[in-house]
Motif scaffolding. Structure first.
Motif, PDB file in Angstrom:
ATOM      1  N   LYS A 188       0.824  -1.224   0.000  1.00 42.01           N
ATOM      2  CA  LYS A 188       0.000   0.000   0.000  1.00 42.01           C
ATOM      3  C   LYS A 188       0.849   1.260   0.000  1.00 42.01           C
ATOM      4  O   LYS A 188       0.401   2.315  -0.428  1.00 42.01           O
ATOM      5  N   GLU A 189       2.086   1.148   0.438  1.00 37.94           N
ATOM      6  CA  GLU A 189       2.964   2.331   0.427  1.00 37.94           C
ATOM      7  C   GLU A 189       3.490   2.629  -0.980  1.00 37.94           C
ATOM      8  O   GLU A 189       3.690   3.769  -1.358  1.00 37.94           O
ATOM      9  N   MET A 190       3.720   1.565  -1.765  1.00 37.68           N
ATOM     10  CA  MET A 190       4.378   1.737  -3.073  1.00 37.68           C
ATOM     11  C   MET A 190       3.335   1.849  -4.183  1.00 37.68           C
ATOM     12  O   MET A 190       3.104   0.906  -4.942  1.00 37.68           O
ATOM     13  N   THR A 191       2.742   3.015  -4.268  1.00 40.77           N
ATOM     14  CA  THR A 191       1.687   3.237  -5.259  1.00 40.77           C
ATOM     15  C   THR A 191       2.282   3.839  -6.543  1.00 40.77           C
ATOM     16  O   THR A 191       3.459   4.194  -6.584  1.00 40.77           O
ATOM     17  N   SER A 192       1.436   3.983  -7.545  1.00 43.71           N
ATOM     18  CA  SER A 192       1.760   4.549  -8.876  1.00 43.71           C
ATOM     19  C   SER A 192       3.074   3.996  -9.436  1.00 43.71           C
ATOM     20  O   SER A 192       3.265   2.799  -9.467  1.00 43.71           O
ATOM     21  N   TRP A 245       5.825   3.588  -8.325  1.00 42.07           N
ATOM     22  CA  TRP A 245       6.635   2.781  -7.408  1.00 42.07           C
ATOM     23  C   TRP A 245       6.131   1.337  -7.311  1.00 42.07           C
ATOM     24  O   TRP A 245       6.804   0.485  -6.734  1.00 42.07           O
ATOM     25  N   ALA A 246       4.934   1.058  -7.859  1.00 39.13           N
ATOM     26  CA  ALA A 246       4.331  -0.279  -7.731  1.00 39.13           C
ATOM     27  C   ALA A 246       5.211  -1.372  -8.343  1.00 39.13           C
ATOM     28  O   ALA A 246       5.140  -2.531  -7.942  1.00 39.13           O
ATOM     29  N   GLY A 283      10.487   5.533  -1.910  1.00 44.66           N
ATOM     30  CA  GLY A 283       9.174   5.433  -2.526  1.00 44.66           C
ATOM     31  C   GLY A 283       7.909   5.532  -1.704  1.00 44.66           C
ATOM     32  O   GLY A 283       6.861   5.895  -2.260  1.00 44.66           O
ATOM     33  N   PRO A 284       7.912   5.237  -0.377  1.00 44.86           N
ATOM     34  CA  PRO A 284       6.617   5.170   0.319  1.00 44.86           C
ATOM     35  C   PRO A 284       5.826   6.477   0.203  1.00 44.86           C
ATOM     36  O   PRO A 284       6.387   7.570   0.395  1.00 44.86           O
ATOM     37  N   ASP A 301      10.559   6.973  -9.274  1.00 41.53           N
ATOM     38  CA  ASP A 301      11.519   5.861  -9.328  1.00 41.53           C
ATOM     39  C   ASP A 301      12.706   6.179 -10.233  1.00 41.53           C
ATOM     40  O   ASP A 301      13.833   5.772  -9.967  1.00 41.53           O
ATOM     41  N   GLN A 302      12.453   6.965 -11.301  1.00 44.42           N
ATOM     42  CA  GLN A 302      13.537   7.285 -12.245  1.00 44.42           C
ATOM     43  C   GLN A 302      14.618   8.148 -11.591  1.00 44.42           C
ATOM     44  O   GLN A 302      15.801   7.822 -11.644  1.00 44.42           O
ATOM     45  N   SER A 303      14.188   9.247 -10.951  1.00 42.47           N
ATOM     46  CA  SER A 303      15.164  10.122 -10.288  1.00 42.47           C
ATOM     47  C   SER A 303      15.930   9.362  -9.210  1.00 42.47           C
ATOM     48  O   SER A 303      17.139   9.558  -9.042  1.00 42.47           O
TER      49      SER A 303
END
Ligand code: UDP
Ligand code: MN
Length: 459
Positions: A180-184, A186-187, A273-274, A300-302
């Motif tokens: 649930k922390e790693m959305t969009s 970051w999934a 990411g969270p 995630d890219q940066s």
């Protein structure tokens, strides 16, 4: 005070008549509204009941989508059945004062994989004896606010299925939330870790964003180039290592080897990411450290660019920055050239002659508001899909009427000899010399010329 009609003046009588007809109109309007409202409620109910039937699906999708989302919010549809509930384990709670982790630390994954693969011989090779590659993509669990977004997700999934079938890749599409922390964006991190540890037989995991599409169906990844490397990502050395630009590489599409190094990379990557304060603060740090990065929460890219530049040198050492072909190709640079490429070139190059992947970075096909930009994205997604699909349909004798059209047209007549076998058995006069070498052909040609000369002299 009410007065009898008889005592009214003609003007007053006229006014009363107008008033009465207004009352009647008002009554009719009210009745109409009530009838319409109840019809709408019935339709709405039906949309839920006969979800998926063609005559309703397109009308009700938006409303139904919202209904699903609401149901999720208020937990109406979430009450689990007892059998499923008995399987639940308690979710680990993350303490935000500690770095976020994707799971228990694994430190000997390479050995574990060797043992597993020895116990399961042959499982880690494709039918052609090559190391297995798992192509992975995914999108949000619920319906898109704009149904067109789901339509293009489906088309892009079809494109991946075609590519995977043509090149012997395994394929996994994820629509579940693993953390649930790693959305969009970051999934993908918890997903990649889960896939690595659940598929020890797979050597490479190939992540591809849902908004990216294969546009060269013939191009194959030159895997031999990546021996000794654990991560293959599109980028440019000077932008990344010299200029420290946040767009020095692109994490929309990359290949990551199933090994300890990769699990360690995911462990180093995930703490940025969270969702919430952690992601916001990490975003501020990344904007300060990277060149031309706008102010926004950590992506995630940066975070990967940051790790490559400022963290352990082992990340850079085992990463191949691919720039020789479009493992990621920014759509705005490519889509307007498709017709020109079709006229001049052919699939198989993967580079500017015929781009391997077209990535619709920045397009938000799922969002509710359809801006002119989103409209342009949809049009170009359709064109990219058809550009690729023509390469698939060619085998079956069809092509899209135009790149912007989903309609197809025959490009070959059907024959009773679809495999060309009967045609092949017929003697072909022009092929009589096909098996001869150059000297033999020259000899025959000279002989023919001499004979012709002799005939000419005789006549
Ligand atoms: N995604 C996912 N699950 C979600 C939401 C997003 O797997 O619940 C994936 C999806 O494949 C999407 C990517 O994360 O493509 C997010 O990046 P996006 O393509 O929107 O960013 P951009 O490429 O535009 O920077
Ligand atoms: Mn993307």
């Amino acid at each position: 005070m009410m007065k009898g009609l008889s005592v009214m003046t003609p003007t007053t009588r006229k006014m009363m008549q107008v008033l009465n007809s207004c009352k009647a109109t008002l009554f009719c309007v009210l009745v109409t509204i009530l009838v319409l409202r109840s019809t709408a409620m019935v339709s709405d109910h039906h949309i839920g009941d006969i979800e998926g039937t063609t005559e309703w699906a397109h009308v009700g999708q938006n409303r139904h989508g919202r209904k699903l989302a609401q149901a999720d919010e208020v937990n109406i549809s979430e009450k689990p059945d007892p059998v499923t509930a008995s399987k639940f384990v308690e979710e680990e709670k993350w303490d935000p004062s500690t770095p976020y982790t994707l799971g228990p630390k694994i430190s000997n994954w390479d050995q574990q994989r060797v043992i597993w693969n020895n116990l399961n011989p042959g499982k880690n090779k494709t039918r052609n004896g090559k190391p297995k590659i798992l192509l992975v993509s995914g999108s949000q669990p619920g319906p898109c606010a704009n149904p067109m977004g789901d339509f293009y997700h489906l088309k892009f999934v079809k494109n991946r299925l075609d590519y995977a079938r043509l090149h012997g890749l395994e394929f996994f599409y994820n629509m579940a939330t693993f953390s649930k922390e790693m959305t969009s964006f970051w999934a993908k991190l918890p997903l990649l870790r889960k896939l690595m540890v659940s598929h020890p037989e797979v050597e490479w995991i190939w992540w591809m964003d849902s908004d990216a599409i294969f546009t060269d169906m013939a191009f194959e990844m030159p895997m031999e180039k990546y021996e000794g490397k654990n991560l293959v990502v599109h980028g440019f050395h000077n932008l990344l290592f010299e200029q420290h630009r946040w767009i020095g590489l692109n994490t929309g599409i990359f290949l990551i080897r199933n090994c300890q190094w990769s699990l360690d990379l995911l462990d180093a990557w995930a703490p940025f990411g969270p969702e919430g304060e952690t992601r916001v603060n990490a975003g501020k740090m990344l904007t300060a450290k990277l060149v031309e990065r706008p102010t926004f929460e950590a992506d995630d890219q940066s975070a990967l660019v940051y790790l490559m530049l400022f963290d352990d040198p082992k990340w850079k050492l085992k990463t191949h920055i691919e720039w020789e072909f479009y493992l990621h190709g920014y759509w705005k640079y490519l889509v307007y050239r498709y017709e020109e490429l079709m006229a001049k070139s052919h699939p198989g190059f993967g580079d500017e002659r015929w781009p391997f992947v077209t990535h619709f970075v920045g397009c938000k096909p799922c969002q509710l508001s359809v801006t002119p930009e989103v409209d342009e994205c949809f049009l170009q997604m359709e064109r990219a899909f058809n550009f690729a699909d023509n390469q698939v349909l060619e085998k079956y004798g069809y092509a899209h009427r135009a790149l912007a059209s989903f309609k197809t047209q025959r490009i070959r007549k059907d024959t009773a000899d679809p495999l060309g076998l009967l045609e092949e058995r017929k003697p072909k006069p022009e092929d009589a010399t096909a098996s001869l070498n150059f000297q033999e052909k020259e000899f025959l040609r000279n002989k023919e010329l001499a004979e012709q000369e002799a005939i000419n002299q005789r006549t």
